[in-house]
Design a protein around this motif. Structure first.
Motif, PDB file in Angstrom:
ATOM      1  N   CYS A 230      -3.706   5.150  -6.919  1.00 27.40           N
ATOM      2  CA  CYS A 230      -4.063   4.165  -6.646  1.00 27.40           C
ATOM      3  C   CYS A 230      -4.229   3.318  -5.756  1.00 27.40           C
ATOM      4  O   CYS A 230      -2.952   2.950  -4.901  1.00 27.40           O
ATOM      5  N   GLY A 231      -5.199   2.441  -5.633  1.00 28.15           N
ATOM      6  CA  GLY A 231      -5.164   1.646  -4.097  1.00 28.15           C
ATOM      7  C   GLY A 231      -4.244   0.367  -4.760  1.00 28.15           C
ATOM      8  O   GLY A 231      -4.069  -0.003  -3.503  1.00 28.15           O
ATOM      9  N   MET A 232      -3.689  -0.150  -5.452  1.00 29.51           N
ATOM     10  CA  MET A 232      -3.381  -1.034  -6.268  1.00 29.51           C
ATOM     11  C   MET A 232      -1.654  -0.828  -5.717  1.00 29.51           C
ATOM     12  O   MET A 232      -0.368  -1.683  -5.943  1.00 29.51           O
ATOM     13  N   LYS A 233      -1.737   0.160  -5.828  1.00 33.11           N
ATOM     14  CA  LYS A 233       0.213   0.004  -5.067  1.00 33.11           C
ATOM     15  C   LYS A 233       0.044   0.011  -3.339  1.00 33.11           C
ATOM     16  O   LYS A 233       1.006  -0.834  -3.076  1.00 33.11           O
ATOM     17  N   ASP A 234      -0.906  -0.042  -2.989  1.00 39.43           N
ATOM     18  CA  ASP A 234      -1.154  -0.534  -1.119  1.00 39.43           C
ATOM     19  C   ASP A 234      -0.726  -2.200  -1.570  1.00 39.43           C
ATOM     20  O   ASP A 234       0.087  -2.874  -1.010  1.00 39.43           O
ATOM     21  N   VAL A 235      -1.632  -2.105  -2.263  1.00 39.19           N
ATOM     22  CA  VAL A 235      -1.569  -4.198  -2.867  1.00 39.19           C
ATOM     23  C   VAL A 235      -0.509  -4.264  -3.074  1.00 39.19           C
ATOM     24  O   VAL A 235       0.016  -5.448  -2.477  1.00 39.19           O
ATOM     25  N   ALA A 236       0.090  -4.216  -4.407  1.00 41.83           N
ATOM     26  CA  ALA A 236       1.293  -4.491  -4.289  1.00 41.83           C
ATOM     27  C   ALA A 236       2.071  -5.062  -3.476  1.00 41.83           C
ATOM     28  O   ALA A 236       2.912  -5.821  -3.214  1.00 41.83           O
ATOM     29  N   TYR A 237       2.356  -3.209  -2.700  1.00 43.67           N
ATOM     30  CA  TYR A 237       3.641  -3.206  -1.456  1.00 43.67           C
ATOM     31  C   TYR A 237       3.097  -4.090  -0.632  1.00 43.67           C
ATOM     32  O   TYR A 237       4.205  -4.631   0.127  1.00 43.67           O
ATOM     33  N   LEU A 238       1.878  -4.446  -0.001  1.00 40.29           N
ATOM     34  CA  LEU A 238       1.787  -5.342   1.318  1.00 40.29           C
ATOM     35  C   LEU A 238       1.895  -7.506   0.225  1.00 40.29           C
ATOM     36  O   LEU A 238       2.550  -7.490   1.135  1.00 40.29           O
ATOM     37  N   ILE A 239       1.105  -7.188  -1.063  1.00 34.95           N
ATOM     38  CA  ILE A 239       1.877  -8.748  -1.504  1.00 34.95           C
ATOM     39  C   ILE A 239       3.207  -9.211  -1.497  1.00 34.95           C
ATOM     40  O   ILE A 239       3.759  -9.740  -1.205  1.00 34.95           O
ATOM     41  N   SER A 240       4.070  -8.282  -2.112  1.00 28.33           N
ATOM     42  CA  SER A 240       5.519  -7.288  -1.843  1.00 28.33           C
ATOM     43  C   SER A 240       5.935  -8.344  -0.322  1.00 28.33           C
ATOM     44  O   SER A 240       7.704  -8.806  -0.248  1.00 28.33           O
ATOM     45  N   SER A 241       5.658  -7.756   0.432  1.00 29.15           N
ATOM     46  CA  SER A 241       6.358  -7.783   2.063  1.00 29.15           C
ATOM     47  C   SER A 241       5.767  -9.079   3.114  1.00 29.15           C
ATOM     48  O   SER A 241       6.267  -9.563   3.467  1.00 29.15           O
ATOM     49  N   CYS A 242       5.232  -9.788   1.966  1.00 26.23           N
ATOM     50  CA  CYS A 242       4.220 -10.984   2.526  1.00 26.23           C
ATOM     51  C   CYS A 242       5.012 -12.551   1.757  1.00 26.23           C
ATOM     52  O   CYS A 242       5.095 -13.724   3.040  1.00 26.23           O
ATOM     53  N   PHE A 243       5.107 -12.543   0.558  1.00 27.73           N
ATOM     54  CA  PHE A 243       6.060 -13.959  -0.458  1.00 27.73           C
ATOM     55  C   PHE A 243       6.807 -13.758  -1.041  1.00 27.73           C
ATOM     56  O   PHE A 243       7.548 -12.868  -1.724  1.00 27.73           O
ATOM     57  N   ASP A 244       7.500 -14.675  -1.187  1.00 26.64           N
ATOM     58  CA  ASP A 244       8.773 -14.627  -2.060  1.00 26.64           C
ATOM     59  C   ASP A 244       7.882 -14.945  -3.738  1.00 26.64           C
ATOM     60  O   ASP A 244       6.795 -14.575  -4.045  1.00 26.64           O
ATOM     61  N   SER A 245       8.702 -14.922  -4.571  1.00 32.62           N
ATOM     62  CA  SER A 245       8.893 -14.737  -5.868  1.00 32.62           C
ATOM     63  C   SER A 245       7.958 -16.216  -5.851  1.00 32.62           C
ATOM     64  O   SER A 245       6.746 -16.051  -6.731  1.00 32.62           O
ATOM     65  N   GLU A 246       8.015 -16.914  -5.549  1.00 35.59           N
ATOM     66  CA  GLU A 246       7.096 -18.359  -5.785  1.00 35.59           C
ATOM     67  C   GLU A 246       5.839 -18.135  -5.884  1.00 35.59           C
ATOM     68  O   GLU A 246       4.811 -18.535  -6.385  1.00 35.59           O
TER      69      GLU A 246
END
Length: 325
Positions: A230-246
């Motif tokens: 599922c493409g969301m695996k890449d999407v969530a992982y990318l976002i996790s590597s770019c931004f902090d919680s806020e």
């Protein structure tokens, strides 16, 4: 001159190697990535990924198991298969390095690849320095990649893409401290793997693997964990590597809207887009929870285990427990 250097000169039809530049060591001592500056021949420079098995398996987190070693061996074979059989299928909307030649000798492998710096993708970004616009460019690359390979079988690649999926991480699962998440880890994994709409996922789509041009376009490297999913695996992982919680919380809606907008345009009429969007939108939280599960066993306290990722994981746990009661 080494045998490998002679092979590189022969494969590229260069006159000589002017300079060798070390780019980085491969994870756990499994080789090195170098840039070869060449004189004459086809290319002024190439990237060489030199893969060799270390005598001492050294892992930064201490995961020096036979299973981990076999996973790495498989990952490099998968990457070779990707560059030989799939890289040329990509297009200008999701560019990747093209393969020039493979050298295999005495258990060592050299992938001779296009130098992305030489064609304009010379900028690298770090978490905290990447802009919202640049992250959207990364998501656009993913959306185009996912659209291009929607429904692909991916022969020779991972049957389940991503380096953290549960089937390859039983030791990390055993060491999990989050009991409630540990109990539903199998259900999360099963839910993602049974997605009606599957594509090829990059499998390690972190910010460090995205190369930017001056115009803001991106190309992507490192295809050791590409496979179905599922493409969301890449999407969530990318976002996790770019931004902090806020920032994750602040930009979640905007980023997902951008990804799905590009995906819709790229897919056109070749798929039931409304059903695809509905399914994958629901799976976004599950993809986060799946990666959080890996971190909990692999590196408790990791910086990506922040308030946003905890909250979204807790929502998934609550939903799964509610469904079983």
């Amino acid at each position: 001159m080494s045998v490998f250097e002679e092979e590189i000169i022969r494969a590229t039809k260069a006159i000589k190697i002017k300079r060798i530049e070390s780019i980085q060591n491969l994870w756990s001592g499994y080789g090195e990535i170098r840039k070869y500056h060449l004189s004459g021949g086809k290319y002024p420079s190439i990237i060489v990924k030199h893969i060799c098995w270390p005598e001492d398996k050294l892992h930064p987190k201490g995961w020096n198991t036979d299973r981990a070693h076999q996973r790495k061996l498989t990952s490099y074979q998968v990457e070779s298969n990707w560059y030989q059989d799939f890289a040329a299928l990509t297009n200008a909307q999701c560019p990747v390095p093209q393969l020039y030649h493979i050298i295999e000798q005495d258990g060592e492998t050299l992938l001779l690849m296009e130098d992305l710096d030489a064609i304009g993708y010379s900028i690298r970004k770090l978490p905290g320095t990447v802009s919202l616009t640049q992250v959207k460019s990364c998501l656009a690359w993913l959306a185009n990649f996912h659209a291009l390979f929607m429904g692909a079988e991916g022969a020779g690649l991972w049957p389940i893409g991503t380096y953290w999926h549960l089937g390859t991480r039983p030791e990390e699962w055993q060491k999990m401290e989050h009991t409630a998440l540990k109990e539903v880890a199998g259900s999360i994994d099963e839910y993602l793997n049974k997605a009606t709409f599957q594509t090829l996922v990059h499998g390690d789509a972190k910010l460090a693997n995205f190369c930017f041009s001056e115009k803001g376009q991106v190309a992507v490297v490192d295809f050791q964990y590409v496979g179905k999913g599922c493409g969301m695996k890449d999407v969530a992982y990318l976002i996790s590597s770019c931004f902090d919680s806020e920032a994750c919380e602040k930009y979640e809606k905007e980023l997902l809207q951008h990804y799905f907008s590009v995906l819709e345009n790229a897919i056109g009429r070749t798929a039931d887009y409304p059903s695809l969007k509905a399914e994958w939108s629901d799976m976004y939280a599950y993809a986060w929870a799946d990666f959080y599960r890996f971190l909990d066993g692999w590196s408790p306290g990791h910086w990506k285990m922040h308030r946003y990722s905890r909250q979204i994981t807790q929502q998934v746990i609550h939903q799964l427990k509610h469904e079983t009661n």
